[in-house]
Design a protein around this motif. Structure first.
Motif, PDB file in Angstrom:
ATOM      1  N   CYS A   1       0.739  -1.307  -0.357  1.00  0.00           N
ATOM      2  CA  CYS A   1      -0.020  -0.176  -0.242  1.00  0.00           C
ATOM      3  C   CYS A   1       1.025   1.017  -0.217  1.00  0.00           C
ATOM      4  CB  CYS A   1      -0.646   0.183   1.596  1.00  0.00           C
ATOM      5  SG  CYS A   1      -2.070  -1.241   1.365  1.00  0.00           S
ATOM      6  N   GLY A   2       2.416   0.590  -0.387  1.00  0.00           N
ATOM      7  CA  GLY A   2       2.843   1.834  -0.206  1.00  0.00           C
ATOM      8  C   GLY A   2       2.952   2.696   1.305  1.00  0.00           C
ATOM      9  N   LEU A   3       3.301   2.605   2.328  1.00  0.00           N
ATOM     10  CA  LEU A   3       3.693   2.792   3.420  1.00  0.00           C
ATOM     11  C   LEU A   3       4.753   2.058   3.865  1.00  0.00           C
ATOM     12  CD1 LEU A   3      -0.813   1.767   4.366  1.00  0.00           C
ATOM     13  CD2 LEU A   3       0.446   4.216   4.032  1.00  0.00           C
ATOM     14  N   GLU A   4       4.198   2.831   5.010  1.00  0.00           N
ATOM     15  CA  GLU A   4       6.005   2.120   6.232  1.00  0.00           C
ATOM     16  C   GLU A   4       5.667   1.690   7.674  1.00  0.00           C
ATOM     17  OE1 GLU A   4       9.068   4.834   8.265  1.00  0.00           O
ATOM     18  OE2 GLU A   4       8.214   6.033   6.679  1.00  0.00           O
ATOM     19  N   VAL A   5       6.349   0.562   7.197  1.00  0.00           N
ATOM     20  CA  VAL A   5       6.587  -0.846   8.464  1.00  0.00           C
ATOM     21  C   VAL A   5       7.451   0.574   9.805  1.00  0.00           C
ATOM     22  CG1 VAL A   5       6.511  -2.277   9.288  1.00  0.00           C
ATOM     23  CG2 VAL A   5       6.354  -2.560   7.067  1.00  0.00           C
ATOM     24  N   GLN A   6       7.175   0.011  11.069  1.00  0.00           N
ATOM     25  CA  GLN A   6       7.836  -0.012  12.054  1.00  0.00           C
ATOM     26  C   GLN A   6       6.952  -1.038  12.895  1.00  0.00           C
ATOM     27  OE1 GLN A   6       6.425   4.401  13.520  1.00  0.00           O
ATOM     28  NE2 GLN A   6       8.745   4.393  14.221  1.00  0.00           N
ATOM     29  N   VAL A   7       8.747  -1.592  12.843  1.00  0.00           N
ATOM     30  CA  VAL A   7       8.203  -2.581  13.603  1.00  0.00           C
ATOM     31  C   VAL A   7       8.188  -2.384  16.021  1.00  0.00           C
ATOM     32  CG1 VAL A   7       9.102  -4.931  14.831  1.00  0.00           C
ATOM     33  CG2 VAL A   7       9.298  -3.757  12.955  1.00  0.00           C
ATOM     34  N   CYS A   8       7.614  -2.971  16.276  1.00  0.00           N
ATOM     35  CA  CYS A   8       7.345  -2.416  18.022  1.00  0.00           C
ATOM     36  C   CYS A   8       7.863  -3.981  18.961  1.00  0.00           C
ATOM     37  CB  CYS A   8       5.862  -1.889  17.854  1.00  0.00           C
ATOM     38  SG  CYS A   8       6.116  -1.598  19.878  1.00  0.00           S
TER      39      CYS A   8
ATOM     40  N   PHE B   1       6.303 -18.829  14.086  1.00  0.00           N
ATOM     41  CA  PHE B   1       7.018 -17.927  13.007  1.00  0.00           C
ATOM     42  C   PHE B   1       8.458 -18.272  13.339  1.00  0.00           C
ATOM     43  CE2 PHE B   1       3.283 -15.548  13.204  1.00  0.00           C
ATOM     44  CZ  PHE B   1       2.855 -15.775  12.502  1.00  0.00           C
ATOM     45  N   ALA B   2       9.182 -18.210  12.182  1.00  0.00           N
ATOM     46  CA  ALA B   2      10.964 -18.415  12.273  1.00  0.00           C
ATOM     47  C   ALA B   2      11.743 -17.622  12.771  1.00  0.00           C
ATOM     48  CB  ALA B   2      11.359 -19.245  10.529  1.00  0.00           C
ATOM     49  N   PHE B   3      11.557 -16.326  12.968  1.00  0.00           N
ATOM     50  CA  PHE B   3      12.143 -15.079  13.580  1.00  0.00           C
ATOM     51  C   PHE B   3      11.433 -14.130  13.812  1.00  0.00           C
ATOM     52  CE2 PHE B   3      15.199 -17.059  10.016  1.00  0.00           C
ATOM     53  CZ  PHE B   3      16.607 -17.265  11.205  1.00  0.00           C
ATOM     54  N   ALA B   4      12.133 -13.560  14.515  1.00  0.00           N
ATOM     55  CA  ALA B   4      11.552 -11.956  14.981  1.00  0.00           C
ATOM     56  C   ALA B   4      11.132 -11.226  13.502  1.00  0.00           C
ATOM     57  CB  ALA B   4      12.218 -11.033  16.056  1.00  0.00           C
ATOM     58  N   LEU B   5      10.392 -10.413  12.891  1.00  0.00           N
ATOM     59  CA  LEU B   5      10.383  -9.671  11.144  1.00  0.00           C
ATOM     60  C   LEU B   5      12.196  -8.698  11.220  1.00  0.00           C
ATOM     61  CD1 LEU B   5       6.899  -7.987  11.708  1.00  0.00           C
ATOM     62  CD2 LEU B   5       7.833 -10.298  10.657  1.00  0.00           C
ATOM     63  N   PRO B   6      12.914  -8.585  12.295  1.00  0.00           N
ATOM     64  CA  PRO B   6      14.306  -8.186  11.547  1.00  0.00           C
ATOM     65  C   PRO B   6      15.053  -8.712  11.986  1.00  0.00           C
ATOM     66  CG  PRO B   6      13.147  -7.097  13.793  1.00  0.00           C
ATOM     67  CD  PRO B   6      12.387  -7.771  13.719  1.00  0.00           C
TER      68      PRO B   6
ATOM     69  N   LEU C   1      13.723  -9.422   5.301  1.00  0.00           N
ATOM     70  CA  LEU C   1      12.624  -8.401   5.100  1.00  0.00           C
ATOM     71  C   LEU C   1      13.470  -7.225   5.100  1.00  0.00           C
ATOM     72  CD1 LEU C   1       9.760 -10.320   7.901  1.00  0.00           C
ATOM     73  CD2 LEU C   1       9.487  -8.967   5.223  1.00  0.00           C
ATOM     74  N   GLN C   2      14.596  -7.151   5.496  1.00  0.00           N
ATOM     75  CA  GLN C   2      15.708  -5.935   5.869  1.00  0.00           C
ATOM     76  C   GLN C   2      15.259  -5.110   4.623  1.00  0.00           C
ATOM     77  OE1 GLN C   2      18.438  -5.815   7.959  1.00  0.00           O
ATOM     78  NE2 GLN C   2      16.825  -7.961   8.485  1.00  0.00           N
ATOM     79  N   PRO C   3      15.096  -4.856   3.653  1.00  0.00           N
ATOM     80  CA  PRO C   3      15.038  -3.532   3.143  1.00  0.00           C
ATOM     81  C   PRO C   3      13.657  -3.057   3.548  1.00  0.00           C
ATOM     82  CG  PRO C   3      14.646  -5.471   1.192  1.00  0.00           C
ATOM     83  CD  PRO C   3      14.848  -5.699   2.363  1.00  0.00           C
ATOM     84  N   TRP C   4      12.638  -3.884   4.338  1.00  0.00           N
ATOM     85  CA  TRP C   4      11.856  -3.298   5.446  1.00  0.00           C
ATOM     86  C   TRP C   4      11.790  -2.969   6.181  1.00  0.00           C
ATOM     87  CZ3 TRP C   4      11.313  -7.117   1.167  1.00  0.00           C
ATOM     88  CH2 TRP C   4      10.686  -6.655  -0.406  1.00  0.00           C
ATOM     89  N   VAL C   5      12.351  -3.622   7.638  1.00  0.00           N
ATOM     90  CA  VAL C   5      12.061  -3.595   8.554  1.00  0.00           C
ATOM     91  C   VAL C   5      13.316  -2.867   9.104  1.00  0.00           C
ATOM     92  CG1 VAL C   5      10.102  -5.192   8.703  1.00  0.00           C
ATOM     93  CG2 VAL C   5      12.081  -5.826   8.939  1.00  0.00           C
ATOM     94  N   GLY C   6      14.352  -2.880   7.827  1.00  0.00           N
ATOM     95  CA  GLY C   6      15.737  -2.574   8.681  1.00  0.00           C
ATOM     96  C   GLY C   6      16.208  -2.999   9.941  1.00  0.00           C
ATOM     97  N   HIS C   7      17.569  -2.956  10.885  1.00  0.00           N
ATOM     98  CA  HIS C   7      17.498  -3.962  11.841  1.00  0.00           C
ATOM     99  C   HIS C   7      17.861  -3.772  12.978  1.00  0.00           C
ATOM    100  CE1 HIS C   7      20.542  -5.769   8.638  1.00  0.00           C
ATOM    101  NE2 HIS C   7      21.148  -4.559   7.844  1.00  0.00           N
ATOM    102  N   GLY C   8      16.870  -3.384  12.993  1.00  0.00           N
ATOM    103  CA  GLY C   8      15.360  -3.233  14.581  1.00  0.00           C
ATOM    104  C   GLY C   8      16.403  -3.606  15.610  1.00  0.00           C
ATOM    105  N   VAL C   9      16.302  -3.172  17.393  1.00  0.00           N
ATOM    106  CA  VAL C   9      16.078  -4.311  17.919  1.00  0.00           C
ATOM    107  C   VAL C   9      14.501  -4.634  18.212  1.00  0.00           C
ATOM    108  CG1 VAL C   9      18.510  -4.495  18.498  1.00  0.00           C
ATOM    109  CG2 VAL C   9      17.226  -3.242  19.522  1.00  0.00           C
ATOM    110  N   ALA C  10      14.447  -6.182  18.176  1.00  0.00           N
ATOM    111  CA  ALA C  10      13.363  -6.653  18.935  1.00  0.00           C
ATOM    112  C   ALA C  10      13.350  -7.802  20.071  1.00  0.00           C
ATOM    113  CB  ALA C  10      12.232  -6.857  18.508  1.00  0.00           C
ATOM    114  N   PRO C  11      14.484  -7.172  21.221  1.00  0.00           N
ATOM    115  CA  PRO C  11      14.882  -8.684  22.144  1.00  0.00           C
ATOM    116  C   PRO C  11      13.553  -9.316  22.585  1.00  0.00           C
ATOM    117  CG  PRO C  11      15.042  -6.760  23.229  1.00  0.00           C
ATOM    118  CD  PRO C  11      14.807  -6.425  21.972  1.00  0.00           C
TER     119      PRO C  11
END
Ligand code: PLP
Length: 400
Positions: free
Chosen positions: A83-90, A345-350, A355-365
């Motif tokens: 949808c052309g929107l930006e993902v922010q991982v929480c 799911f195999a992993f946390a999104l980051p 998925l790197q191009p969309w979610v980056g390398h954020g930390v979500a311990p």
């Protein structure tokens, strides 16, 4: 190779008579009646349903950011990107799949279009803190109930506390059209807009729909213990041998999300299968009530369950173990063993490379720990007592 293979979740098997053509009624009306809501919209996947919702909300507002939990299905990321929107991982709360309210409050501002809390594996998230943050910053709440069709909170369907919600009808999520989904919303005005968006952006695509019809036939034939080794078990064991948890879970997705209409035939199959869903879900809940205390009684084993006032659905047990090492030892014995033990799911999104191009390398311990310490146990009717005892035995041996 074992002769029998249990599915990782309790999907509703299809019967031959479900596939016959003939009058079956209106699928979206029957789904609405099942959920006890005025109206739902049927789409070609849960992801497509989310796309219809996001596209509708995007047109209402200039906001561009969408907050998703760090432990959820990668397809949610692709719906936002579509949808052309930006993902922010929480990040999630410790040892939970639910959004951490403190982290969420810090992420949200006047650029936040929507927050998408997940109801995972039939369990129901507490939306009160999420709705509070959303109201404060003026964002919408979209309930991802992909894995929880039929779950209720205070007697009401999911998807009504937030502004909108969606369910998945993909294979393995309960009722299935092989791929399918539905959206709902509490507000009649928003429902009318969702319907308009769907009519506008969802085209007929004969090729995709023909493929899905064949896949649904394949599901009807192969979704049984003697068929699953061929359509699920072999690929699973190959992925495990190659040390590829993303393939083993079935988590490689393309960012090109098919969006097309669902044919009357697949909807008719859904209508006939839906008639058996209430009894099937009661059976699953009954077995869960017996088995959950035995699982949770093993020292070190935590099993997600329902708080008072909530009646979730029971396609799987989501189990948390004390450490990744213990979880991996248990999976080492059971994941490829055909008894319906797996990972969600195999992993946390980051942590998904693709998925790197969309979610980056954020930390979500917390999400990373949830991914590392959790496993799922099928609640399929085909898991007999001897196999369940075998699973209990492996868990007790490694947890103590
Ligand atoms: C499966 C799933 C989706 C996507 O649904 P599809 O019908 O597969 O497109 C979204 N969110 C969650 C949590 C899921 O499990």
């Amino acid at each position: 190779m074992s002769k029998c293979e249990l599915p990782p979740t309790a999907g509703l098997p299809l019967l031959f008579k479900d596939l016959l053509s003939g009058r079956a009624g209106d699928f979206s009306q029957q789904l609405a009646a099942f959920l006890d809501v005025p109206e739902v919209g049927v789409e070609c996947s849960g992801t497509a349903s989310l796309i219809v919702i996001l596209e509708t909300l995007r047109r209402r507002s200039g906001r561009t950011r969408v907050v998703v939990p760090a432990y959820t299905c990668p397809l949610v990321v692709f719906a936002v990107a579509h949808c052309g929107l930006e993902v922010q991982v929480c990040d999630v709360r410790l040892r939970s799949f639910e959004l951490d309210p403190g982290t969420l409050a810090k992420l949200c501002d006047e650029g936040t279009l929507a927050i998408i809390p997940t109801h995972l594996g039939g369990r129901v998230a507490d939306l009160d803190p999420v709705v509070r943050v959303a109201r404060h910053c003026g964002a919408y709440v979209i309930e991802d109930a992909a894995q929880a069709l039929g779950a209720r909170r205070q007697g009401k369907s999911l998807g009504l506390v937030g502004d909108a919600g969606f369910f998945s009808l993909a294979a393995g999520k309960g009722l299935t059209l092989f791929e399918g989904g539905l959206w709902l919303a509490a507000d009649a005005g928003l429902r009318a807009e969702l319907k308009n968006t769907s009519q506008e952006i969802v085209p007929r695509k004969l090729g995709w729909e023909a493929l899905r019809c064949l896949e649904l036939l394949g599901y009807a034939l192969a979704y049984r213990p003697h068929g699953l080794p061929y359509v699920y078990g072999r690929a699973l064991r190959r992925a495990l041998r190659q040390n590829d948890p993303v393939a083993a879970v079935g988590d490689y997705f393309s960012p090109d999300i098919p969006v097309h209409r669902v044919s009357p035939w697949r909807q008719a199959v859904g209508c006939r299968a839906l008639l058996r869903l209430p009894a099937f879900q009661r059976e699953l809940a009954g077995r869960a009530a017996q088995r959950l205390p035995r699982l949770a009684g093993i020292p070190g084993v935590e099993v997600l369950s329902d708080p008072p006032g909530v009646s979730g659905t029971w396609p799987v047990f989501v189990v948390l173990l004390p450490s990744e090492a213990i979880r991996d030892r248990v999976l080492g014995e059971l994941w490829g063993a055909g008894v319906g033990v797996a990972r969600m799911f195999a992993f946390a999104l980051p942590d998904y490379a693709y998925l790197q191009p969309w979610v980056g390398h954020g930390v979500a311990p917390n999400a990373r720990e949830f991914a590392a310490c959790s496993l799922t146990i099928t609640n399929s009717p085909w898991l007999d007592d001897a196999q369940f005892d075998q699973i209990l035995g492996v868990l007790s041996r490694h947890c103590c």
